[in-house]
Enzyme design. Structure first.
Site, PDB file in Angstrom:
ATOM      1  N   CYS A  96      -0.165   9.736  11.314  1.00  0.00           N
ATOM      2  CA  CYS A  96      -0.689   9.498   9.963  1.00  0.00           C
ATOM      3  C   CYS A  96      -1.801   8.466  10.096  1.00  0.00           C
ATOM      4  O   CYS A  96      -1.663   7.485  10.823  1.00  0.00           O
ATOM      5  CB  CYS A  96       0.424   8.972   9.059  1.00  0.00           C
ATOM      6  SG  CYS A  96      -0.129   8.551   7.404  1.00  0.00           S
ATOM      7  N   HIS A 202      -0.434  10.017   0.490  1.00  0.00           N
ATOM      8  CA  HIS A 202      -1.651  10.618   1.042  1.00  0.00           C
ATOM      9  C   HIS A 202      -2.654  10.893  -0.083  1.00  0.00           C
ATOM     10  O   HIS A 202      -2.268  11.237  -1.198  1.00  0.00           O
ATOM     11  CB  HIS A 202      -1.311  11.907   1.779  1.00  0.00           C
ATOM     12  CG  HIS A 202      -0.468  11.666   2.996  1.00  0.00           C
ATOM     13  ND1 HIS A 202       0.191  12.669   3.659  1.00  0.00           N
ATOM     14  CD2 HIS A 202      -0.174  10.530   3.678  1.00  0.00           C
ATOM     15  CE1 HIS A 202       0.851  12.160   4.691  1.00  0.00           C
ATOM     16  NE2 HIS A 202       0.641  10.864   4.713  1.00  0.00           N
ATOM     17  N   GLU A 205     -10.069   9.993  -1.419  1.00  0.00           N
ATOM     18  CA  GLU A 205     -10.640   9.097  -2.423  1.00  0.00           C
ATOM     19  C   GLU A 205     -12.143   8.954  -2.217  1.00  0.00           C
ATOM     20  O   GLU A 205     -12.607   8.740  -1.094  1.00  0.00           O
ATOM     21  CB  GLU A 205      -9.962   7.729  -2.318  1.00  0.00           C
ATOM     22  CG  GLU A 205     -10.162   6.821  -3.508  1.00  0.00           C
ATOM     23  CD  GLU A 205      -9.201   5.641  -3.500  1.00  0.00           C
ATOM     24  OE1 GLU A 205      -8.075   5.777  -4.034  1.00  0.00           O
ATOM     25  OE2 GLU A 205      -9.564   4.592  -2.947  1.00  0.00           O
ATOM     26  N   PRO A 371      -6.404   1.200   3.789  1.00  0.00           N
ATOM     27  CA  PRO A 371      -6.397   1.651   2.393  1.00  0.00           C
ATOM     28  C   PRO A 371      -5.525   0.761   1.525  1.00  0.00           C
ATOM     29  O   PRO A 371      -4.456   0.312   1.953  1.00  0.00           O
ATOM     30  CB  PRO A 371      -5.807   3.066   2.502  1.00  0.00           C
ATOM     31  CG  PRO A 371      -4.950   3.030   3.721  1.00  0.00           C
ATOM     32  CD  PRO A 371      -5.622   2.084   4.668  1.00  0.00           C
ATOM     33  N   HIS A 395      -1.795  -1.899   8.408  1.00  0.00           N
ATOM     34  CA  HIS A 395      -2.290  -0.542   8.144  1.00  0.00           C
ATOM     35  C   HIS A 395      -2.506  -0.259   6.673  1.00  0.00           C
ATOM     36  O   HIS A 395      -3.007   0.803   6.318  1.00  0.00           O
ATOM     37  CB  HIS A 395      -1.338   0.498   8.725  1.00  0.00           C
ATOM     38  CG  HIS A 395      -0.220   0.923   7.816  1.00  0.00           C
ATOM     39  ND1 HIS A 395       0.664   0.047   7.233  1.00  0.00           N
ATOM     40  CD2 HIS A 395       0.162   2.166   7.391  1.00  0.00           C
ATOM     41  CE1 HIS A 395       1.535   0.725   6.497  1.00  0.00           C
ATOM     42  NE2 HIS A 395       1.260   2.000   6.564  1.00  0.00           N
ATOM     43  N   ALA A 397      -1.351  -1.772   2.312  1.00  0.00           N
ATOM     44  CA  ALA A 397      -0.813  -2.821   1.454  1.00  0.00           C
ATOM     45  C   ALA A 397       0.667  -3.084   1.727  1.00  0.00           C
ATOM     46  O   ALA A 397       1.111  -4.234   1.697  1.00  0.00           O
ATOM     47  CB  ALA A 397      -1.020  -2.437  -0.014  1.00  0.00           C
TER      48      ALA A 397
END
Length: 472
Positions: A96, A202, A205, A371, A395, A397
């Site tokens: 991922c 996922h 954006e 992200p 990786h 929040a």
């Protein structure tokens, strides 16, 4: 669990039997997990019991409870000293990761076309729990080529350009993939999902560069203020999930023969050099290549839409994985050692000068893509020299509420309306799917990045804000 504060962004769990090394948590006090609601600190201590582990059992500022390893966990084992590999140290969504693309237009130029772009991205992006993909594979051999070749095979088949491979971790493919170690069930689950977003956290954006912290590095990455970007976050879908399931079961059966005991069955493991260890690493690499190809397909489709709707192109900034175990060389106690580095919900962050970086990035370090939660900012970082955790950083929040808790907390609200009130265009998401991923379910990504930078794990380059989001 007693924590010793070593510095404002570093805490220690002292070694006690059966731990082989201490635990180290990179976080501010505000980011430490709730010891009652989240037992991830216990998992940090459990990981410290793995055979062959060196240095410490590390945890990133976005630490929270996971399967076996905490999410945000990093651990390296010495291959020559019987070091193990554990599928729980990688997780179910193998490789991922995040792919960031930069457009040659500014947000003000995009604004009149944003709704049309989001409509087209929504229509072109398969997503959700089931099948549906951009690439309809015609045979088992073709899927095998994906598992061996990753993004390289996708580019060979016309889904992208050669430059994409220079801006992808491992140049688009892990070289030691072994599709023979992938079960029939995993093949079945992955055969019809290449080029699909999935669900959960996922997303695809459309973003804009809101702030640049280091202009020379941002320029080297291909980023500038107000520039439009596209961020894609997805992984290896059902194939990776099945590979983890299969190999956890296989390792449970062989641990005894290697004299291994673990405090949690989810830490099932085997020596890297054993048959079970090699089998898992070969299957894991195949899933990593699948995930790279998956993001390559989605990025290629997004690029075609931008060209059609805006007349501009998208160029790859970088593609990096969050869930992998990799054989790497690191200096431990003054000697170079060959280690199996587990990063579970953690990102590789290579420093300037590292030989694994393409020449055009070698002077500035590796782009690191972080992200944020939906509706908040995301960050681009770079690796730094002498990182204390095997060139690893956070990786994302990091969750503070489960998906069920997040939905309950938002009961009666309208998450779509909340996002649109922030001038964020939303496409294709159910109310529940949005509620599960709203900012209240996560830590503050800016605080996480501040802690990671303060701990010496990475350095900020740019902050991006969302303009539109496509969700499963």
């Amino acid at each position: 669990m007693e924590l010793v504060e070593e510095s404002p962004y570093r805490f220690r769990i002292d070694r006690r039997d059966p731990m082989r090394v201490p635990g180290v948590i990179f976080a501010s006090r505000a980011l430490l997990p709730d010891p009652v609601a989240d037992r991830s600190l216990e998992q940090v201590a459990n990981v410290a019991t793995l055979p062959g582990i060196v240095g410490a059992s590390y945890a990133m500022p976005d630490l929270h409870w996971g399967y076996g390893f905490p999410i945000g966990g990093v651990a390296a084992t010495d291959v020559a000293a019987g070091g193990v590999v554990s599928p729980g140290g990688v997780g179910f969504d193998i490789s991922c990761g995040v792919r960031l693309l930069a457009a040659d237009l500014d947000r003000d130029e995009l604004r009149p076309r944003l709704e049309a772009v989001m409509d087209a991205l929504s229509a072109a992006t398969p997503r959700g729990m089931g099948s549906g993909a951009l690439w309809q594979l015609t045979s088992r051999d073709e899927l095998g080529a994906v598992l061996r070749g990753g993004s390289r095979y996708a580019v060979q088949r016309g889904f992208g350009v050669e430059r994409d491979l220079l801006r992808c971790e491992d140049y688009g493919a892990v070289h030691d993939a072994d599709p023979a170690q992938v079960s029939e069930r995993a093949i079945e689950r992955g055969a019809h999902q290449v080029g699909s977003l999935g669900s959960g956290n996922h997303f695809l954006e459309v973003q804009a560069v809101e702030q640049v912290y280091d202009a020379p590095v941002a320029e080297a990455f291909g980023l500038r203020p107000d520039q439009v970007c596209v961020m894609i976050h997805c992984g290896s879908r059902g194939l990776g999930h099945q590979i983890c399931t299969d190999h956890v079961r296989a390792m449970e059966q062989v641990m005894g023969s290697h004299g291994i005991q673990v405090p949690d069955r989810q830490l099932a493991c085997a020596p890297v050099a054993s048959a079970a260890g090699r089998a898992y690493l070969g299957a894991m690499a195949a899933a990593a290549n699948y995930a790279r190809a998956n993001r390559q397909l989605l990025a290629h489709a997004a690029g075609r839409i931008f060209e059609r709707e805006t007349g501009r192109r998208l160029d790859l900034v970088y593609d990096v994985s969050h869930n992998l175990a990799k054989i790497e060389e690191h200096v431990v106690d003054g000697a170079v050692r060959r280690l199996c580095v587990h990063r579970k919900g953690a990102t590789r962050a290579l420093p300037p000068g590292h030989t694994d970086l393409p020449e055009e990035l070698r002077d500035v370090g590796q782009p690191v893509l972080i992200p944020g939660s939906m509706g908040t900012g995301s960050y681009v970082l770079t690796g730094v020299a002498d990182s204390p955790a095997f060139a690893s950083t956070c990786h994302g929040a990091g969750r503070v509420r489960s998906r069920k808790q997040a939905v309950a907390a938002g009961a009666g609200g309208d998450p779509r309306a909340e996002l649109e009130a922030r001038d964020i265009v939303v496409r294709g998401a159910s109310r529940r799917g949005l509620a599960e991923e709203m900012p209240a379910a996560y830590k503050d990504v800016s605080a996480v990045v501040e802690a990671a930078e303060g701990a010496g794990l990475c350095r900020k380059v740019a902050r991006l804000v969302p303009l539109g989001v496509v969700k499963g």
